[in-house]
Design a protein around this motif. Structure first.
Motif, PDB file in Angstrom:
ATOM      1  N   LEU A   1       1.936  10.522  27.298  1.00  0.00           N
ATOM      2  CA  LEU A   1       1.073  10.644  25.960  1.00  0.00           C
ATOM      3  C   LEU A   1       1.620  11.312  24.952  1.00  0.00           C
ATOM      4  N   GLN A   2       2.542  12.299  25.360  1.00  0.00           N
ATOM      5  CA  GLN A   2       3.284  13.283  24.325  1.00  0.00           C
ATOM      6  C   GLN A   2       4.460  12.542  23.863  1.00  0.00           C
ATOM      7  N   ARG A   3       5.040  11.595  24.675  1.00  0.00           N
ATOM      8  CA  ARG A   3       6.082  10.742  23.824  1.00  0.00           C
ATOM      9  C   ARG A   3       5.659   9.771  22.963  1.00  0.00           C
ATOM     10  N   PHE A   4       4.336   9.291  23.118  1.00  0.00           N
ATOM     11  CA  PHE A   4       3.522   8.396  22.345  1.00  0.00           C
ATOM     12  C   PHE A   4       3.423   9.192  21.006  1.00  0.00           C
ATOM     13  N   LYS A   5       2.858  10.202  21.024  1.00  0.00           N
ATOM     14  CA  LYS A   5       2.538  11.140  19.927  1.00  0.00           C
ATOM     15  C   LYS A   5       3.753  11.226  18.980  1.00  0.00           C
TER      16      LYS A   5
ATOM     17  N   PHE B   1       4.811   9.024  16.336  1.00  0.00           N
ATOM     18  CA  PHE B   1       4.168   9.381  14.986  1.00  0.00           C
ATOM     19  C   PHE B   1       4.895  10.458  14.402  1.00  0.00           C
ATOM     20  N   THR B   2       5.178  11.611  14.959  1.00  0.00           N
ATOM     21  CA  THR B   2       5.672  12.781  14.215  1.00  0.00           C
ATOM     22  C   THR B   2       7.033  12.885  13.903  1.00  0.00           C
ATOM     23  N   ASP B   3       7.847  12.408  15.084  1.00  0.00           N
ATOM     24  CA  ASP B   3       9.337  12.747  14.849  1.00  0.00           C
ATOM     25  C   ASP B   3      10.092  11.975  13.624  1.00  0.00           C
TER      26      ASP B   3
ATOM     27  N   LYS C   1       8.191  12.064 -11.226  1.00  0.00           N
ATOM     28  CA  LYS C   1       7.781  10.610 -12.187  1.00  0.00           C
ATOM     29  C   LYS C   1       7.927  11.032 -13.746  1.00  0.00           C
ATOM     30  N   ALA C   2       7.452  12.124 -14.051  1.00  0.00           N
ATOM     31  CA  ALA C   2       7.290  12.286 -15.464  1.00  0.00           C
ATOM     32  C   ALA C   2       8.473  12.820 -15.890  1.00  0.00           C
ATOM     33  N   GLY C   3       9.618  12.968 -15.355  1.00  0.00           N
ATOM     34  CA  GLY C   3      11.027  13.465 -15.696  1.00  0.00           C
ATOM     35  C   GLY C   3      11.191  14.835 -15.632  1.00  0.00           C
ATOM     36  N   TRP C   4      10.316  15.634 -15.124  1.00  0.00           N
ATOM     37  CA  TRP C   4      10.529  17.012 -14.712  1.00  0.00           C
ATOM     38  C   TRP C   4      11.762  17.029 -13.700  1.00  0.00           C
ATOM     39  N   THR C   5      12.444  18.187 -13.878  1.00  0.00           N
ATOM     40  CA  THR C   5      13.391  18.725 -12.794  1.00  0.00           C
ATOM     41  C   THR C   5      12.448  19.384 -11.643  1.00  0.00           C
ATOM     42  N   VAL C   6      12.860  19.151 -10.507  1.00  0.00           N
ATOM     43  CA  VAL C   6      11.883  19.556  -9.476  1.00  0.00           C
ATOM     44  C   VAL C   6      12.396  19.927  -8.122  1.00  0.00           C
ATOM     45  N   ALA C   7      12.112  21.128  -7.689  1.00  0.00           N
ATOM     46  CA  ALA C   7      12.790  21.871  -6.536  1.00  0.00           C
ATOM     47  C   ALA C   7      11.716  21.919  -5.566  1.00  0.00           C
ATOM     48  N   LEU C   8      11.778  21.692  -4.165  1.00  0.00           N
ATOM     49  CA  LEU C   8      10.791  21.775  -3.118  1.00  0.00           C
ATOM     50  C   LEU C   8      11.222  22.618  -2.023  1.00  0.00           C
ATOM     51  N   ILE C   9      10.536  23.599  -1.494  1.00  0.00           N
ATOM     52  CA  ILE C   9      11.112  24.438  -0.387  1.00  0.00           C
ATOM     53  C   ILE C   9      10.098  24.526   0.665  1.00  0.00           C
ATOM     54  N   ASP C  10      10.901  24.438   1.918  1.00  0.00           N
ATOM     55  CA  ASP C  10       9.859  24.662   3.288  1.00  0.00           C
ATOM     56  C   ASP C  10      10.875  25.044   4.089  1.00  0.00           C
ATOM     57  N   HIS C  11      10.485  26.075   5.287  1.00  0.00           N
ATOM     58  CA  HIS C  11      11.252  26.674   6.198  1.00  0.00           C
ATOM     59  C   HIS C  11      11.004  25.879   7.393  1.00  0.00           C
ATOM     60  N   ARG C  12      10.021  25.089   7.259  1.00  0.00           N
ATOM     61  CA  ARG C  12       9.883  24.349   8.789  1.00  0.00           C
ATOM     62  C   ARG C  12      10.054  22.686   8.206  1.00  0.00           C
ATOM     63  N   PRO C  13      10.399  22.046   9.410  1.00  0.00           N
ATOM     64  CA  PRO C  13      10.515  20.383   8.933  1.00  0.00           C
ATOM     65  C   PRO C  13       9.754  20.074   8.064  1.00  0.00           C
ATOM     66  N   PHE C  14      10.196  19.168   7.115  1.00  0.00           N
ATOM     67  CA  PHE C  14       9.439  18.583   6.183  1.00  0.00           C
ATOM     68  C   PHE C  14       8.379  17.621   6.759  1.00  0.00           C
ATOM     69  N   GLY C  15       7.255  17.873   6.025  1.00  0.00           N
ATOM     70  CA  GLY C  15       6.110  16.958   6.353  1.00  0.00           C
ATOM     71  C   GLY C  15       4.591  17.532   6.316  1.00  0.00           C
ATOM     72  N   GLY C  16       4.689  19.036   6.653  1.00  0.00           N
ATOM     73  CA  GLY C  16       3.294  19.745   6.508  1.00  0.00           C
ATOM     74  C   GLY C  16       2.724  19.601   7.833  1.00  0.00           C
ATOM     75  N   THR C  17       1.632  20.292   7.792  1.00  0.00           N
ATOM     76  CA  THR C  17       0.812  20.656   8.939  1.00  0.00           C
ATOM     77  C   THR C  17       0.309  19.405   9.442  1.00  0.00           C
ATOM     78  N   CYS C  18      -0.663  18.664   8.712  1.00  0.00           N
ATOM     79  CA  CYS C  18      -1.348  17.394   8.982  1.00  0.00           C
ATOM     80  C   CYS C  18      -0.598  16.560   9.834  1.00  0.00           C
ATOM     81  N   ALA C  19       0.650  16.074   9.087  1.00  0.00           N
ATOM     82  CA  ALA C  19       1.501  15.106   9.521  1.00  0.00           C
ATOM     83  C   ALA C  19       2.290  15.337  10.909  1.00  0.00           C
ATOM     84  N   LEU C  20       2.600  16.599  10.896  1.00  0.00           N
ATOM     85  CA  LEU C  20       3.374  17.326  11.984  1.00  0.00           C
ATOM     86  C   LEU C  20       2.667  18.069  13.199  1.00  0.00           C
TER      87      LEU C  20
END
Length: 452
Positions: A84-88, A91-93, A26-45
């Motif tokens: 229950l897993q389908r319901f879960k 949220f995550t998919d 947002k400040a105008g910087w050029t930014v790269a982001l890297i992750d070998h797992r699906p994007f979203g991180g541990t908490c959300a996924l």
């Protein structure tokens, strides 16, 4: 492969990584982001959010059974685990695609692949490119600690449990921390026979030991076999399940289980990054950072979230650290984080919660304070829902009347602890809270009676 240069490279895609990447973009910087797992991180996924969905089903079962002798006819109430897993997954998919689209809309170059440092300001992205960054932020989260167990590769991890299509009849949890107790309460109420093995005498380190002892008994009453001072020595395949060799205080036994899960803690996910190639100092698996989350040995490197190895491995803490890093990067500030009044909760049933100092910590610091500790299963909050386990311990400093710590076990403890945290973070005294007026009857209205 090609080489590209950016103002900022972020490793990870969870809360801390996203806050830093978005803030600098947002400040105008050029930014790269890297992750070998699906994007979203541990908490959300693979952590907080999906776990709490499963807890919701356990809460229903717990409520039905508690109220079964008080007028609720439950019949054949049970958890349909696949449903229950389908319901879960609802949220995550959607999270990875939504997160990737958000990066794209913001103009962040997002790369799928493992990141590995190749120089002080260089990162190789597996299968893509070598990237150069004016600044780099490690926000790669945490991973299960490596256990010195013969056959440790046979242990499932928390990710595996949360993704189970079918719940095994027998579940063994190696470790008595957050993960072990939360999973035990979910699985037991879903019909599994659960065992927790903890190598020390005191599980749930970091929480008030008096309340932990009560939770252990409440968990055993649920049918969970909790074995303290039991160390797992080996895990072997045995038919369709596993044989787990366990050394106890007096003898060594072998336990049979359908699934054994590593629940013995997590550490910053640093092993695959090749920190030495970038001259990044670390000690015993943790980055060596200054109070602004900057590497003490490479001024281009910052860290935030679980990867920073801070005092509280919590999503809100990751966000606070990330905002501090953004301020330091964009404004040249020397911002740190004030950890006062940040609560944490173990989402068992009932939940166990803490904010501030433990009683032993306050005494070790030489503080003068009053303590009020009671088991109050006869209070309305507990009796209304037929919950036999309700207790608290609150510490108030003499003179200043500051709340030094609050510890809760019982109905809605995970919500009520937030009010104690808010009071501590806002500098409110015990007298100020006593003058507050809460909705009645509510769990929050108990706070006045909890203050010493």
């Amino acid at each position: 492969m090609s080489n590209r240069s950016y103002d900022l490279i972020v490793i990870g895609s969870g809360t801390a990584a996203t806050v830093v990447a978005m803030g600098c973009r947002k400040a105008g910087w050029t930014v790269a982001l890297i992750d070998h797992r699906p994007f979203g991180g541990t908490c959300a996924l693979r952590g907080c959010d999906p776990k709490k969905v499963l807890v919701a089903a356990a809460e229903v079962m717990d409520g039905v059974r508690r109220m079964g002798e008080k007028g609720v006819i439950h019949g054949d109430a049970h958890i349909d685990w696949p449903a229950l897993q389908r319901f879960k997954r609802s949220f995550t998919d959607p999270v990875p695609d939504k997160r990737e689209q958000a990066y794209s809309r913001s103009g962040i170059d997002a790369f799928h692949g493992r990141a590995r440092f190749t120089g002080p300001d260089m990162v190789m992205v597996e299968g893509h490119a070598e990237l150069q960054g004016r600044h780099l932020v490690i926000a790669a989260g945490a991973e299960p600690v490596r256990l010195p167990i013969d056959g440790a590769e046979h242990l499932a991890v928390s990710d595996d449990f949360l993704a189970l299509e079918h719940l095994p009849k027998r579940l063994l949890l190696v470790g008595g921390g957050y993960i072990g107790f939360e999973f035990a309460h979910i699985a037991a109420r879903a019909g599994a026979k659960v065992t927790i093995l903890h190598r020390g005498k005191h599980p749930l380190a970091g929480f008030d030991p008096d309340l932990v002892a009560m939770l252990v008994e409440r968990t055993r009453a649920l049918g969970v076999d909790i074995r303290l001072d039991h160390e797992v020595k080996a895990v072997r395949k045995s038919g369709s399940g596993f044989a787990v060799e366990v050394r106890g205080p007096k003898t060594t036994v072998t336990l049979e289980t359908d699934l054994a899960v590593h629940s013995a803690g997590r550490v910053p996910a640093l092993a695959a990054l090749d920190l030495a190639a970038a001259g990044i100092a670390h000690d015993r698996g943790r980055l060596t950072l200054d109070e602004t989350f900057r590497s003490v040995s490479n001024a281009a490197i910052y860290a935030a979230g679980d990867a920073a190895g801070g005092p509280l491995p919590l999503t809100p803490v990751a966000g606070l650290q990330a905002h501090a890093v953004v301020a330091n990067l964009l404004e040249g500030k020397r911002a740190g984080v004030d950890y006062t009044g940040i609560p944490s909760t173990v989402f068992t049933l009932p939940p166990l919660a803490r904010v501030g100092l433990l009683e032993a910590e306050a005494r070790a610091q030489g503080l003068r304070f009053r303590v009020k500790y009671q088991s109050v299963a006869d209070w309305y909050t507990a009796r209304r829902v037929n919950e036999p386990c309700y207790a608290f311990k609150v510490l108030v400093e003499e003179g200043s009347e500051r709340i030094l710590g609050a510890h809760l076990l019982g109905p809605e403890a995970g919500e009520v602890i937030n009010l104690f945290g808010f009071a501590m973070r806002s500098g409110l005294t015990a007298a100020s809270i006593k003058h507050a007026t809460f909705a009645y009857p509510s769990a929050a209205s108990d706070i006045e009676s909890m203050l010493p």
